[in-house]
Write a protein that holds these residues in place. Structure first.
Motif, mmCIF file in Angstrom:
data_model
loop_
_atom_site.group_PDB
_atom_site.id
_atom_site.type_symbol
_atom_site.label_atom_id
_atom_site.label_comp_id
_atom_site.label_asym_id
_atom_site.label_seq_id
_atom_site.Cartn_x
_atom_site.Cartn_y
_atom_site.Cartn_z
ATOM 1 N N LEU A 1 64.658 59.155 36.924
ATOM 2 C CA LEU A 1 64.455 59.736 35.601
ATOM 3 C C LEU A 1 63.999 58.691 34.584
ATOM 4 O O LEU A 1 63.105 58.946 33.765
ATOM 5 C CB LEU A 1 65.755 60.402 35.123
ATOM 6 N N VAL A 2 64.625 57.492 34.666
ATOM 7 C CA VAL A 2 64.304 56.455 33.689
ATOM 8 C C VAL A 2 62.942 55.824 33.962
ATOM 9 O O VAL A 2 62.082 55.733 33.077
ATOM 10 C CB VAL A 2 65.403 55.373 33.680
ATOM 11 N N LEU A 3 62.724 55.355 35.214
ATOM 12 C CA LEU A 3 61.502 54.619 35.532
ATOM 13 C C LEU A 3 60.339 55.527 35.927
ATOM 14 O O LEU A 3 59.177 55.159 35.741
ATOM 15 C CB LEU A 3 61.769 53.623 36.670
ATOM 16 N N GLY A 4 60.668 56.689 36.474
ATOM 17 C CA GLY A 4 59.596 57.584 36.910
ATOM 18 C C GLY A 4 59.163 58.589 35.870
ATOM 19 O O GLY A 4 58.071 59.158 35.970
ATOM 20 N N LEU A 5 59.988 58.800 34.857
ATOM 21 C CA LEU A 5 59.654 59.793 33.842
ATOM 22 C C LEU A 5 59.693 59.208 32.430
ATOM 23 O O LEU A 5 58.683 59.200 31.721
ATOM 24 C CB LEU A 5 60.609 60.982 33.940
ATOM 25 N N ALA A 6 60.863 58.698 32.024
ATOM 26 C CA ALA A 6 61.016 58.217 30.652
ATOM 27 C C ALA A 6 60.100 57.027 30.355
ATOM 28 O O ALA A 6 59.420 56.990 29.323
ATOM 29 C CB ALA A 6 62.479 57.842 30.397
ATOM 30 N N PRO B 1 57.181 55.922 31.914
ATOM 31 C CA PRO B 1 55.755 56.267 31.788
ATOM 32 C C PRO B 1 55.434 57.037 30.517
ATOM 33 O O PRO B 1 54.397 56.807 29.887
ATOM 34 C CB PRO B 1 55.486 57.119 33.037
ATOM 35 N N LEU B 2 56.319 57.941 30.130
ATOM 36 C CA LEU B 2 56.080 58.691 28.903
ATOM 37 C C LEU B 2 56.116 57.773 27.677
ATOM 38 O O LEU B 2 55.307 57.922 26.750
ATOM 39 C CB LEU B 2 57.121 59.805 28.754
ATOM 40 N N ALA B 3 57.045 56.823 27.686
ATOM 41 C CA ALA B 3 57.141 55.882 26.569
ATOM 42 C C ALA B 3 55.893 55.006 26.481
ATOM 43 O O ALA B 3 55.366 54.748 25.402
ATOM 44 C CB ALA B 3 58.391 55.009 26.721
ATOM 45 N N MET B 4 55.390 54.542 27.652
ATOM 46 C CA MET B 4 54.185 53.708 27.668
ATOM 47 C C MET B 4 52.961 54.506 27.226
ATOM 48 O O MET B 4 52.078 53.992 26.534
ATOM 49 C CB MET B 4 53.959 53.138 29.067
ATOM 50 N N THR B 5 52.906 55.774 27.637
ATOM 51 C CA THR B 5 51.792 56.628 27.215
ATOM 52 C C THR B 5 51.798 56.816 25.709
ATOM 53 O O THR B 5 50.750 56.782 25.051
ATOM 54 C CB THR B 5 51.868 57.997 27.914
ATOM 55 N N ARG C 1 73.317 58.995 43.054
ATOM 56 C CA ARG C 1 73.343 59.036 41.593
ATOM 57 C C ARG C 1 72.433 57.962 41.002
ATOM 58 O O ARG C 1 71.682 58.210 40.043
ATOM 59 C CB ARG C 1 74.777 58.840 41.089
ATOM 60 N N VAL C 2 72.502 56.752 41.571
ATOM 61 C CA VAL C 2 71.659 55.649 41.086
ATOM 62 C C VAL C 2 70.187 55.995 41.248
ATOM 63 O O VAL C 2 69.359 55.768 40.355
ATOM 64 C CB VAL C 2 71.999 54.344 41.828
ATOM 65 N N VAL C 3 69.818 56.567 42.408
ATOM 66 C CA VAL C 3 68.425 56.940 42.664
ATOM 67 C C VAL C 3 67.951 57.970 41.639
ATOM 68 O O VAL C 3 66.842 57.886 41.109
ATOM 69 C CB VAL C 3 68.262 57.485 44.092
#
Length: 291
Positions: A26-31, A33-37, A19-21
């Motif tokens: 989702l947070v560090l690999g998707l959300a 990068p999208l926020a930084m973009t 669950r942690v993974v």
């Protein structure tokens, strides 16, 4: 009783880890990068975020290591032999680095310049290139640190009994004839002056030197392609003269390649020398000799 309560404890631990993974992915690999973009599209950040054709600086020197007069010069670099991307590094010398290790005759690699002498030598060289006063506080006229080693009869206090100009190797003439009534000597390479009190001498140089600080100090990475607008302005008359154009035309190109502060408040304005020199070659090439 639910399914998880009937599982062995080690299975529950593995499920929790999975669950942690999933959450971190989702947070560090998707959300994230999208926020930084999205943030990178903010005006003032967009151009840098999209990447630039020129990433690092480069030297504009001839085969002998002398500045090519028709090009804007970059700041010094400690990355390898200069702007070596595989050897990004700072000089790791601080404000207390004022005394040179003078090279012994026949052993040129035995010496090491202090940060002060590096700054003094660079300022003198830039002053000569740009035909301005290259003097700086705590520098001698011959471009080394104006630093005395004062021997006192009380160790660190008391009457001066001997004075040596630590960064001026014999037979150089010391920058001061006398200090506290004692004749100043030149320094003899290989001699230990460890018992002397190190005494920098400010001299009569102006508080605000003509040569800007970024012209005499290297960046932390040794790879930055930018210089200050002040350093670009200092070089403008030479560039105009060498390329046979007006100073106004040079300043116009400088302005075009000057970036402002990030978000209007972060950092300082900077001029990209590599891109500026490329633009000069494209728009105002160096006149052919005899033309």
């Amino acid at each position: 009783m639910n399914l998880f309560s009937r599982m062995p404890s080690w299975v529950g631990h593995h499920v929790a880890a999975i669950r942690v993974v999933i959450v971190l992915t989702l947070v560090l690999g998707l959300a994230y990068p999208l926020a930084m973009t999205a943030l990178a599209q903010v005006p003032g950040l967009h151009d840098n975020a999209q990447g630039r054709r020129t990433l690092i600086g480069q030297s504009f020197l001839d085969k002998k290591g002398n500045p090519i007069p028709s090009y804007f010069q970059t700041r010094p670099s400690n990355a390898g032999s200069g702007y070596d991307a595989s050897a990004s590094a700072a000089g790791n010398l601080g404000p207390e680095s004022t005394v040179d290790v003078l090279p012994v005759k026949g052993q040129p690699d035995s010496g090491k310049q202090s940060l002060l002498t590096q700054v003094c030598a660079r300022s003198k060289a830039v002053g000569e290139l740009e035909h301005v006063d290259g003097s700086r506080p705590y520098c001698t006229a011959d471009g080394v640190g104006a630093v005395l080693g004062v021997f006192r009869d009380g160790g660190t206090t008391g009457r001066a009994t001997r004075v040596v100009s630590l960064d001026q190797a014999c037979p150089a003439k010391p920058f001061l004839a006398a200090y506290e009534g004692v004749t100043v000597e030149c320094a003899k390479p290989g001699t230990d002056y460890g018992e002397a009190v190190v005494t920098p001498v400010r001299g009569s140089a102006p508080a605000h030197p003509k040569v800007p600080a970024d012209a005499v100090t290297a960046s932390g990475s040794g790879l930055d392609p930018q210089i200050s607008p002040a350093y670009a302005e200092l070089q403008t008359p030479r560039i105009a003269r060498e390329r046979g154009i007006s100073e106004a035309a040079v300043r116009d190109l400088v302005e075009q390649h000057t970036s402002g502060r990030g978000l209007g408040v972060l950092g300082e304005p900077a001029v990209n020398v590599v891109e500026l020199n490329a633009a000069l070659d494209h728009i105002h090439p160096v006149p052919a000799k005899g033309a």
